[in-house]
Design a protein around this motif. Sequence first.
Motif, short mmCIF file in Angstrom:
data_model
loop_
_atom_site.label_atom_id
_atom_site.label_comp_id
_atom_site.label_asym_id
_atom_site.label_seq_id
_atom_site.Cartn_x
_atom_site.Cartn_y
_atom_site.Cartn_z
N ALA A 30 0.84 -1.20 0.00
CA ALA A 30 0.00 0.00 0.00
C ALA A 30 0.87 1.25 0.00
O ALA A 30 1.96 1.27 0.55
CB ALA A 30 -0.92 0.00 1.21
N PHE A 31 0.36 2.30 -0.63
CA PHE A 31 1.06 3.58 -0.68
C PHE A 31 0.05 4.66 -0.35
O PHE A 31 -1.03 4.70 -0.91
CB PHE A 31 1.63 3.81 -2.09
N GLU A 32 0.42 5.55 0.56
CA GLU A 32 -0.47 6.65 0.93
C GLU A 32 0.12 7.95 0.43
O GLU A 32 1.20 8.35 0.85
CB GLU A 32 -0.66 6.71 2.45
N PHE A 33 -0.59 8.61 -0.48
CA PHE A 33 -0.15 9.89 -1.03
C PHE A 33 -0.54 10.99 -0.05
O PHE A 33 -1.66 11.07 0.40
CB PHE A 33 -0.85 10.13 -2.38
N ASN A 34 0.43 11.84 0.30
CA ASN A 34 0.11 12.93 1.23
C ASN A 34 0.78 14.24 0.83
O ASN A 34 1.09 15.06 1.66
CB ASN A 34 0.49 12.54 2.66
N ASP A 35 1.01 14.43 -0.47
CA ASP A 35 1.65 15.65 -0.95
C ASP A 35 0.67 16.48 -1.78
O ASP A 35 0.93 16.84 -2.91
CB ASP A 35 2.89 15.29 -1.78
N TYR B 205 -1.29 24.70 -11.94
CA TYR B 205 -2.14 25.33 -12.94
C TYR B 205 -3.51 24.69 -12.89
O TYR B 205 -3.62 23.47 -12.87
CB TYR B 205 -1.56 25.13 -14.36
N PHE B 206 -4.56 25.50 -12.85
CA PHE B 206 -5.93 25.03 -12.90
C PHE B 206 -6.82 26.22 -13.18
O PHE B 206 -6.33 27.30 -13.50
CB PHE B 206 -6.34 24.30 -11.61
N GLU C 290 -5.61 15.68 -9.88
CA GLU C 290 -6.17 14.94 -8.74
C GLU C 290 -5.37 15.15 -7.46
O GLU C 290 -5.84 14.81 -6.38
CB GLU C 290 -6.28 13.45 -9.08
N TRP C 291 -4.18 15.73 -7.53
CA TRP C 291 -3.35 16.01 -6.37
C TRP C 291 -3.69 17.36 -5.73
O TRP C 291 -3.16 17.71 -4.70
CB TRP C 291 -1.87 15.99 -6.76
N VAL C 292 -4.59 18.14 -6.36
CA VAL C 292 -5.00 19.44 -5.82
C VAL C 292 -6.22 19.24 -4.93
O VAL C 292 -7.24 18.70 -5.37
CB VAL C 292 -5.32 20.44 -6.95
#
Length: 124
Positions: free
Chosen positions: A2-7, A41-42, A106-108
């Motif tokens: 498992a990997f948890e993204f937190n950035d 950018y968005f 999706e990281w925003v």
Amino acid sequence: GAFEFNDWTKVTITIDPTVKVDAATGQALLSGTIKCTRNDYFSLALELHQDQKVGKQVVDIHSADVLPLECTPSGGSWSAHMPLTAGEAFQAGAARATAGTFQMGEWVTPASVASPVKMSIARK
């Protein structure tokens, strides 16, 4: 494993409480500030609503726009001329505005703000 993204990119948006309305066109200039935890950018989805009495009815005069922008950790300002349907015009007085992240990676982390604003007529 498992990997948890937190950035996540975190976004802070404000809307200026005073909105200038062009006396000739009835269009409003909505503005505010934006700041991100890293460069990204968005777009901002913007809406501006004002209740106006027309005869015996209250009508919602509204405008929506999408503003592409770059967001940075140092922050910056944004502004957009809000388009109207032909024959409509914003007036001096109370209104309400919203701004929210749109078309982002999706990281925003999604962000939005809703705020009462005061419209004033800008004469040249």
